[in-house]
Design a protein around this motif. Structure first.
Motif, PDB file in Angstrom:
ATOM      1  N   VAL A 189       0.849  -1.192   0.000  1.00 17.01           N
ATOM      2  CA  VAL A 189       0.000   0.000   0.000  1.00 17.01           C
ATOM      3  C   VAL A 189       0.882   1.239   0.000  1.00 17.01           C
ATOM      4  O   VAL A 189       1.789   1.372   0.827  1.00 17.01           O
ATOM      5  N   THR A 190       0.620   2.149  -0.909  1.00 17.13           N
ATOM      6  CA  THR A 190       1.441   3.361  -1.015  1.00 17.13           C
ATOM      7  C   THR A 190       0.632   4.657  -0.890  1.00 17.13           C
ATOM      8  O   THR A 190       1.211   5.737  -0.834  1.00 17.13           O
ATOM      9  N   GLU A 191      -0.712   4.540  -0.814  1.00 11.86           N
ATOM     10  CA  GLU A 191      -1.532   5.754  -0.823  1.00 11.86           C
ATOM     11  C   GLU A 191      -2.442   5.916   0.398  1.00 11.86           C
ATOM     12  O   GLU A 191      -3.032   6.968   0.583  1.00 11.86           O
ATOM     13  N   ASP A 192      -2.563   4.870   1.223  1.00 13.90           N
ATOM     14  CA  ASP A 192      -3.398   4.972   2.430  1.00 13.90           C
ATOM     15  C   ASP A 192      -2.594   5.681   3.530  1.00 13.90           C
ATOM     16  O   ASP A 192      -1.601   5.154   4.027  1.00 13.90           O
ATOM     17  N   LYS A 193      -3.023   6.879   3.912  1.00 15.07           N
ATOM     18  CA  LYS A 193      -2.259   7.707   4.862  1.00 15.07           C
ATOM     19  C   LYS A 193      -2.149   7.064   6.239  1.00 15.07           C
ATOM     20  O   LYS A 193      -1.101   7.161   6.900  1.00 15.07           O
ATOM     21  N   HIS A 194      -3.215   6.398   6.692  1.00 21.30           N
ATOM     22  CA  HIS A 194      -3.176   5.785   8.017  1.00 21.30           C
ATOM     23  C   HIS A 194      -2.179   4.617   8.052  1.00 21.30           C
ATOM     24  O   HIS A 194      -1.387   4.488   9.008  1.00 21.30           O
ATOM     25  N   ILE A 195      -2.216   3.793   7.010  1.00 15.69           N
ATOM     26  CA  ILE A 195      -1.277   2.662   6.946  1.00 15.69           C
ATOM     27  C   ILE A 195       0.154   3.168   6.845  1.00 15.69           C
ATOM     28  O   ILE A 195       1.069   2.646   7.499  1.00 15.69           O
ATOM     29  N   LEU A 196       0.377   4.200   6.052  1.00 15.15           N
ATOM     30  CA  LEU A 196       1.714   4.774   5.919  1.00 15.15           C
ATOM     31  C   LEU A 196       2.202   5.352   7.246  1.00 15.15           C
ATOM     32  O   LEU A 196       3.383   5.254   7.595  1.00 15.15           O
ATOM     33  N   TYR A 197       1.239   5.951   8.012  1.00  9.21           N
ATOM     34  CA  TYR A 197       1.577   6.494   9.330  1.00  9.21           C
ATOM     35  C   TYR A 197       2.033   5.380  10.274  1.00  9.21           C
ATOM     36  O   TYR A 197       3.055   5.509  10.969  1.00  9.21           O
ATOM     37  N   LEU A 198       1.294   4.276  10.291  1.00 10.83           N
ATOM     38  CA  LEU A 198       1.657   3.150  11.151  1.00 10.83           C
ATOM     39  C   LEU A 198       3.006   2.548  10.726  1.00 10.83           C
ATOM     40  O   LEU A 198       3.847   2.210  11.566  1.00 10.83           O
ATOM     41  N   LYS A 199       3.203   2.434   9.421  1.00  6.63           N
ATOM     42  CA  LYS A 199       4.453   1.864   8.902  1.00  6.63           C
ATOM     43  C   LYS A 199       5.652   2.734   9.291  1.00  6.63           C
ATOM     44  O   LYS A 199       6.700   2.220   9.709  1.00  6.63           O
ATOM     45  N   GLU A 200       5.500   4.050   9.160  1.00  7.68           N
ATOM     46  CA  GLU A 200       6.597   4.956   9.509  1.00  7.68           C
ATOM     47  C   GLU A 200       6.957   4.843  10.983  1.00  7.68           C
ATOM     48  O   GLU A 200       8.137   4.908  11.359  1.00  7.68           O
TER      49      GLU A 200
ATOM     50  N   ASN B 205      -4.049  -5.479  13.944  1.00  6.77           N
ATOM     51  CA  ASN B 205      -2.797  -6.240  13.833  1.00  6.77           C
ATOM     52  C   ASN B 205      -1.860  -5.576  12.816  1.00  6.77           C
ATOM     53  O   ASN B 205      -2.273  -5.273  11.695  1.00  6.77           O
ATOM     54  N   LEU B 206      -0.640  -5.355  13.243  1.00  8.04           N
ATOM     55  CA  LEU B 206       0.401  -4.856  12.343  1.00  8.04           C
ATOM     56  C   LEU B 206       1.327  -6.030  12.040  1.00  8.04           C
ATOM     57  O   LEU B 206       2.055  -6.509  12.911  1.00  8.04           O
TER      58      LEU B 206
ATOM     59  N   HIS C 299      10.063  -5.481   5.980  1.00  6.06           N
ATOM     60  CA  HIS C 299       9.361  -5.565   4.697  1.00  6.06           C
ATOM     61  C   HIS C 299       8.021  -6.277   4.900  1.00  6.06           C
ATOM     62  O   HIS C 299       7.730  -6.776   5.988  1.00  6.06           O
ATOM     63  N   ASP C 300       7.227  -6.289   3.823  1.00  6.40           N
ATOM     64  CA  ASP C 300       5.907  -6.944   3.841  1.00  6.40           C
ATOM     65  C   ASP C 300       5.016  -6.425   4.969  1.00  6.40           C
ATOM     66  O   ASP C 300       4.383  -7.204   5.699  1.00  6.40           O
ATOM     67  N   PHE C 301       4.926  -5.102   5.089  1.00 11.02           N
ATOM     68  CA  PHE C 301       4.099  -4.504   6.146  1.00 11.02           C
ATOM     69  C   PHE C 301       2.625  -4.527   5.732  1.00 11.02           C
ATOM     70  O   PHE C 301       2.261  -4.067   4.654  1.00 11.02           O
ATOM     71  N   ARG C 302       1.783  -5.104   6.598  1.00 12.12           N
ATOM     72  CA  ARG C 302       0.337  -5.161   6.350  1.00 12.12           C
ATOM     73  C   ARG C 302      -0.412  -4.776   7.613  1.00 12.12           C
ATOM     74  O   ARG C 302       0.068  -4.976   8.724  1.00 12.12           O
ATOM     75  N   VAL C 303      -1.609  -4.242   7.417  1.00 16.46           N
ATOM     76  CA  VAL C 303      -2.474  -3.849   8.532  1.00 16.46           C
ATOM     77  C   VAL C 303      -3.806  -4.579   8.405  1.00 16.46           C
ATOM     78  O   VAL C 303      -4.456  -4.514   7.363  1.00 16.46           O
TER      79      VAL C 303
END
Length: 390
Positions: free
Chosen positions: A305-316, A344-345, A332-336
């Motif tokens: 995922v490259t465009e979901d802001k919430h997922i990107l926030y959690l990944k960062e 679950n992260l 790598h392979d980060f999923r929410v």
């Protein structure tokens, strides 16, 4: 001499990844090695018999064993160049490593026999007669062995050949050994000290060390060593040169012999992209790897995922946590996976084999930090991978 033969007999001499070209290099170097070692054996054996020197005679038989080793290397290159078949679909390239291992074994056996014979000479010393012929033969041998070490190392490096580098190591060991023999003959003549047997032991130890070094170099690729850093960088540069690919992980390089590599990796692509277009990019990347690195390449397409802001926030935030623990660890392979009561992260981390913290301790540390930073409703699920590359 070897360079002249290569220029005359090998047409595509720069195409060293081509099995046929490698085979031609191996045949030329092997035949030259056999001829030179037989000449050295005849000269040293005659000098040893005339001077009654055990160390010179032993050094002569060491050269005879080197001629046999060159035969093994020659046969190894010939067999390694055979085409893949039903029973060996990945080719026969590893025979070259086995040939190098046989050469190493021959070196070690010769070293043990030389030490045994030299110990007997120490216990039962005999006078050594120093003659001008002896000095000439030994000096010529040193120069020839330096030349053999030079061309075997240079060509072995060019071909990435463990067998040829083992032969170069053996030649260097022979150079040291013959130098010791020459010095012992000069000292014996000048000071009338019987050190022939002791020098024979020293020569044997030189040869033994060379055999162990050569064996290690040929065993490592057979056991499955990590790929060279330069190769890993080349792979990364080729794959990431395609702008649609965000990153790579799980890179594996299988070595089935020089010029016979199989590469597999996971390429991260935007989950929001067109799957057919992205698949075409992956196919083109595989073709480019095959063309530039002369390998078989298989790429698994990993959507992220490259465009979901919430997922990107959690990944960062998770990346920041891992970086604070140790920058050497990658993710790598980060999923929410969000649920009504918790989120679950899920992701993988890559950890070196000799890492100072256990896998369980590291996962517990990440979970604890994530709970403090993101709140109790976030659960971290971590898969620990080991780095297959340096």
């Amino acid at each position: 001499m070897v360079t002249i033969l290569i220029n005359l007999l090998i047409q595509n001499k720069e195409d060293v990844k081509n099995p046929k070209v490698r085979q031609q290099y191996g045949m030329i170097c092997g035949l030259v090695g056999i001829a030179l070692n037989i000449l050295l054996f005849v000269g040293k054996f005659a000098a040893g018999a005339i001077s009654h020197s055990i160390s010179i005679t032993a050094d002569a038989f060491n050269n005879l064993s080197d001629a046999g080793s060159s035969c093994v290397t020659l046969v190894g290159f010939k067999m390694a160049g055979a085409k893949p078949d039903v029973g060996h679909p990945f080719g026969h390239g590893r025979i070259e490593y086995i040939a190098g291992l046989i050469v190493s074994g021959a070196i070690l056996l010769m070293a043990v026999e030389l030490v045994r014979t030299s110990i007997d000479k120490v216990l039962h010393p005999q006078p050594v007669e120093f003659k001008a012929l002896t000095a000439v033969v030994l000096l010529a041998s040193i120069l020839v062995k330096i030349y053999m070490a030079y061309y075997n190392y240079r060509i072995g490096k060019k071909l990435s050949s463990a067998a040829m580098r083992a032969t170069a190591t053996d030649s260097l060991g022979d150079t040291c050994a013959t130098t010791v023999v020459l010095v012992s003959a000069i000292i014996g003549e000048a000071f009338h000290i019987q050190i022939d047997g002791y020098c024979g032991i020293l020569v044997g130890l030189f040869i033994f060390y060379a055999g162990v070094s050569a064996a290690k170099e040929t065993l490592d690729p057979l056991l499955g060593q990590a790929p060279e850093e330069t190769l890993v960088r080349q792979i990364e540069e080729i794959v990431l040169s395609h702008e649609e690919i965000c990153g790579i992980h799980d890179l594996l390089v299988h070595d089935y012999g020089p010029g016979r590599l199989m590469i597999s990796l996971h390429a991260e692509v935007p989950a929001e992209g067109d799957i057919l277009e992205l698949h075409d990019v992956i196919d083109n990347t595989e073709v480019e790897l095959r063309r530039k690195l002369n390998c078989d390449a298989v790429i698994h397409m990993d959507p992220v995922v490259t465009e979901d802001k919430h997922i990107l926030y959690l990944k960062e935030n998770i990346e920041e946590i891992i970086k604070k623990i140790d920058p050497v660890i990658s993710m790598h392979d980060f999923r929410v996976v969000a649920g009504p009561t918790h989120t679950n992260l899920i992701f993988d981390i890559v950890v070196p084999y000799d890492y100072r913290i256990s896998d369980e301790g590291l996962v517990g540390q990440i979970q604890e930090c994530a709970a403090k930073k993101l709140g109790e409703g976030h659960f971290v699920v971590v898969q620990v991978d080991k780095a297959y590359c340096k």
